[in-house]
Design a protein around this motif. Sequence first.
Motif, PDB file in Angstrom:
ATOM      1  N   PHE A  90     -15.764   0.784   2.594  1.00  0.00           N
ATOM      2  CA  PHE A  90     -14.592  -0.089   2.483  1.00  0.00           C
ATOM      3  C   PHE A  90     -13.387   0.703   1.995  1.00  0.00           C
ATOM      4  N   ALA A  91     -12.209   0.264   2.401  1.00  0.00           N
ATOM      5  CA  ALA A  91     -10.987   0.839   1.839  1.00  0.00           C
ATOM      6  C   ALA A  91     -10.828   0.329   0.403  1.00  0.00           C
TER       7      ALA A  91
ATOM      8  N   ARG B  48     -18.602  -1.716  10.340  1.00  0.00           N
ATOM      9  CA  ARG B  48     -18.872  -0.289  10.145  1.00  0.00           C
ATOM     10  C   ARG B  48     -17.919   0.310   9.099  1.00  0.00           C
ATOM     11  N   GLU B  49     -17.699   1.623   9.190  1.00  0.00           N
ATOM     12  CA  GLU B  49     -17.010   2.321   8.100  1.00  0.00           C
ATOM     13  C   GLU B  49     -15.531   1.959   7.956  1.00  0.00           C
ATOM     14  N   ASN B  50     -15.059   2.114   6.732  1.00  0.00           N
ATOM     15  CA  ASN B  50     -13.637   1.958   6.406  1.00  0.00           C
ATOM     16  C   ASN B  50     -13.117   0.554   6.689  1.00  0.00           C
TER      17      ASN B  50
ATOM     18  N   THR C  32     -10.835   8.269   0.670  1.00  0.00           N
ATOM     19  CA  THR C  32     -11.205   7.010   0.023  1.00  0.00           C
ATOM     20  C   THR C  32     -11.895   7.312  -1.311  1.00  0.00           C
TER      21      THR C  32
ATOM     22  N   ASP D 171      -4.396  -5.286   9.449  1.00  0.00           N
ATOM     23  CA  ASP D 171      -3.551  -5.869  10.496  1.00  0.00           C
ATOM     24  C   ASP D 171      -4.405  -6.635  11.507  1.00  0.00           C
ATOM     25  N   GLN D 172      -5.650  -6.188  11.710  1.00  0.00           N
ATOM     26  CA  GLN D 172      -6.548  -6.916  12.606  1.00  0.00           C
ATOM     27  C   GLN D 172      -7.121  -8.139  11.913  1.00  0.00           C
TER      28      GLN D 172
ATOM     29  N   SER E 133       0.811  -1.228   0.000  1.00  0.00           N
ATOM     30  CA  SER E 133       0.000   0.000   0.000  1.00  0.00           C
ATOM     31  C   SER E 133       0.842   1.275   0.000  1.00  0.00           C
TER      32      SER E 133
ATOM     33  N   PHE F  94      -1.901   1.170  14.068  1.00  0.00           N
ATOM     34  CA  PHE F  94      -2.975   0.213  14.302  1.00  0.00           C
ATOM     35  C   PHE F  94      -2.677  -0.638  15.537  1.00  0.00           C
TER      36      PHE F  94
ATOM     37  N   ASN G 147     -19.332  -4.871  15.246  1.00  0.00           N
ATOM     38  CA  ASN G 147     -19.809  -3.487  15.266  1.00  0.00           C
ATOM     39  C   ASN G 147     -18.659  -2.513  15.544  1.00  0.00           C
ATOM     40  N   ARG G 148     -17.737  -2.415  14.605  1.00  0.00           N
ATOM     41  CA  ARG G 148     -16.557  -1.557  14.780  1.00  0.00           C
ATOM     42  C   ARG G 148     -16.242  -0.837  13.484  1.00  0.00           C
ATOM     43  N   ALA G 149     -15.660   0.349  13.622  1.00  0.00           N
ATOM     44  CA  ALA G 149     -15.197   1.102  12.453  1.00  0.00           C
ATOM     45  C   ALA G 149     -13.702   0.846  12.271  1.00  0.00           C
ATOM     46  N   ASN G 150     -13.208   1.140  11.076  1.00  0.00           N
ATOM     47  CA  ASN G 150     -11.769   1.074  10.805  1.00  0.00           C
ATOM     48  C   ASN G 150     -11.152  -0.291  11.136  1.00  0.00           C
TER      49      ASN G 150
ATOM     50  N   CYS H  49      -9.175  -1.193   5.875  1.00  0.00           N
ATOM     51  CA  CYS H  49      -8.180  -0.136   5.665  1.00  0.00           C
ATOM     52  C   CYS H  49      -6.788  -0.668   5.997  1.00  0.00           C
ATOM     53  N   GLY H  50      -5.774   0.017   5.466  1.00  0.00           N
ATOM     54  CA  GLY H  50      -4.401  -0.368   5.765  1.00  0.00           C
ATOM     55  C   GLY H  50      -3.732  -1.012   4.580  1.00  0.00           C
TER      56      GLY H  50
ATOM     57  N   VAL I 242     -20.018   6.635  15.759  1.00  0.00           N
ATOM     58  CA  VAL I 242     -19.019   5.611  15.437  1.00  0.00           C
ATOM     59  C   VAL I 242     -17.614   6.107  15.786  1.00  0.00           C
TER      60      VAL I 242
ATOM     61  N   ARG J 183       1.804   3.528  10.477  1.00  0.00           N
ATOM     62  CA  ARG J 183       0.546   2.972  11.001  1.00  0.00           C
ATOM     63  C   ARG J 183       0.632   2.728  12.499  1.00  0.00           C
TER      64      ARG J 183
ATOM     65  N   GLU K  65      -2.905   6.414   4.130  1.00  0.00           N
ATOM     66  CA  GLU K  65      -3.410   6.537   5.507  1.00  0.00           C
ATOM     67  C   GLU K  65      -4.608   7.479   5.595  1.00  0.00           C
TER      68      GLU K  65
ATOM     69  N   SER L 240     -14.974   4.650  18.487  1.00  0.00           N
ATOM     70  CA  SER L 240     -13.596   4.366  18.062  1.00  0.00           C
ATOM     71  C   SER L 240     -12.595   5.043  18.988  1.00  0.00           C
TER      72      SER L 240
ATOM     73  N   HIS M  54      -9.114   9.487   8.542  1.00  0.00           N
ATOM     74  CA  HIS M  54      -8.446   8.244   8.165  1.00  0.00           C
ATOM     75  C   HIS M  54      -9.041   7.655   6.875  1.00  0.00           C
ATOM     76  N   ALA M  55     -10.307   7.979   6.587  1.00  0.00           N
ATOM     77  CA  ALA M  55     -10.927   7.479   5.353  1.00  0.00           C
ATOM     78  C   ALA M  55     -11.366   8.653   4.489  1.00  0.00           C
TER      79      ALA M  55
ATOM     80  N   LYS N  13     -12.437   3.203  22.339  1.00  0.00           N
ATOM     81  CA  LYS N  13     -11.683   1.947  22.177  1.00  0.00           C
ATOM     82  C   LYS N  13     -10.191   2.231  22.046  1.00  0.00           C
TER      83      LYS N  13
ATOM     84  N   ASP O 155      -8.918  -2.776  10.408  1.00  0.00           N
ATOM     85  CA  ASP O 155      -7.811  -2.714   9.449  1.00  0.00           C
ATOM     86  C   ASP O 155      -7.292  -4.106   9.114  1.00  0.00           C
TER      87      ASP O 155
END
Lengths: 466, 199
Positions: free
Chosen positions: B105-106, B76-78, A196, B22-23, A128, A431, B15-18, B81-82, A313, A429, A224, A317, A192-193, A320, B20
């Motif tokens: 979606f990414a 959810r959104e995105n 897109t 890596d997850q 990417s 993440f 039920n999560r956004a982003n 991604c990554g 949302v 990243r 990113e 996020s 972050h999006a 979290k 990625d």
Amino acid sequence: MGKTLYDKIWDMHLVAQAGTDNLIYIDRHLIHEVTSPQAFAGLEEKGRKLRCPQRTFATMDHSISTRSLALDACGPANQLQLRTLMDNCEKFGVELFPVGHQKQGIIHVIGPELGLILPGMTVVCGDSHTATHGAFGALAFGIGTSEVEHVFATQTLKQGKAKTMKVEVNGTLPIGVTAKDIILAIIGKIGHAGATGYVLEYAGSAIEALSMEERMTICNMSIEAGAKAGLIAPDQVTFDYLKDKERAPKGADWDEAMACWQTLKSDADAPFDTVVTLTAEEIKPQVTWGTNPGQVVAVDEPIPAPASFIDAVERTSAEKALNYMGLEAGQKLSDVAISHVFIGSCTNSRIEDLRAAAKIARTGKVAQGVNAIVVPGSYAVKQQAEAEQLDKVFLDAGFEWRLPGCSMCLGMNDDLLQAGDRCASTSNRNFEGRQGRGARTHLVSPAMAAAAALAGRFVDVRELDK
Amino acid sequence: MTGITQLRAKAAPLNRANVDTDQIIPKQFLTAVTRAGYGKHLFHDWRYLDLEEKVPNPEFELNRPEHQGSEILLARENFGCGSSREHAPWSLTDYGFKVVIATSFADIFYGNCMNNQLLPIALNNEQMDALFAAVEADPEVQIEVDLPAQQVRVANQSFDFDIKEHHKYKLVKGLDAIGETLELAKSIDTYEQAIPAWR
């Protein structure tokens, strides 16, 4: 109506209409060990040829050790992947820069270094961060392994056209504020999006004032923000960088190329779908606080409260992310202690990045309890740094000086963090688990990372310049 | 590979956004040189309490008994991604998912889905709310995905979705993309002859 730079490069590469899609020619195909093996296997299964080995270049960067040149240094799985790349390159006639080769390094560092990436080209890679090469005014984007196989077999890709967004950064950057801070501020602003479906074009006086390496840092992180690609129109800075690079055109070819390159800019009346503007003077050193690169603040600003996000949302996020990062709303990042520092990655491992970090490393010692590593982006960067004795500066200050590779940006080798470790990282990243399961990543510039290493916590590098 | 047309299945709610890549599939599983066998590592960090994948995390949505056997994933959104790693759709399909429905979606992930017969459907936030609510009310609820009609249906609700014609064609027909392009070999030859030397 005028054309954007993106339109111009697109038109130059249009091979045919393929259904409702366009078939686009690919000038450069960069490959590495992680995303190519299944594509080579696919070619073999179907008995297909690699159409243009001379347009394909390979290196080893993700799965390699930064302590040893031995291919088995990171275990048998990594070794098998590296051997597979060697075998495939030999079988299909692809030029490979393997571990230990003088031209080896992170694929997005060596491509430009060798002069393989030129304005007006299309460049793809199963990675990417291919977006990096947009710094040259090349249309460069990451692709999946099925598409790698498609490029192998046809030297083309089926593509639909993206929307365009102009990101204008005007003014003069304050001292201590870098290209990394610009791109983090842009991602913080659009999200972050936020890009897109778009190809970005970075423009404005603050972008024009950047060196090629700084432009690469900006374009590198286009993904990113979700962008398909990031572009910067080529100018004298670009041409000066390319002149005399090993694989850049020479003689009459150079002159012909220049005639084309001079036209590669968006026309004054070219329409963009969206325009975003930032003022360079307002950008401060940035630090991410969350688990995506859009969750970022200036080093002197408090971490935002989840309740401050209107979107439900985004609010969830943020909650979290704070929980994962072990941080609280309202906290200042300059009060947060770190345990690790990583200076490297395709975002920030070039010679100018290492010079910026060394300038700060020179002023002190790595704080007790902090483990700091510097991983040059390529063998050539490493050699240049050593010629300038930057390795000594880092070693004297208590940093480790490693061999080139992707390293702790994603930890496919043994450069991994443990749960709870907190890292100031010049990578791209943040993440969850990116640098190791349970590890916490804060994205910063090389200067901010070096300053954090010495202080053991985040500091505002603008204070150091006073 | 056979194409996707219609599917009636239960859905697992994430039920999560982003979310990625890596997850979806962490780096330690990217050293494999094949396309198969990634499903057991899907969502590794969230799904297991240990590195050896012996202790499932009971808190993780997909581990709940009522969501076993789901063929549709809600998020959810995105989503995706990554990184460009195609290992992400490989791990989702190997686990058993045929459709991912999310707010957005990414780009690279979306394209990778098309090459792996995994249908990504973008619905708006309110529509996603309705799907999450339906699954919460009854985890066994059957969600109907109708690709030719471009509709997602649950109970008495029906949501239209957009998909590009060529993507739809590819998913329905399950075509060999390379084989199709190779039919244009003459155009590629012609194009190549006109490329200037510097490129």
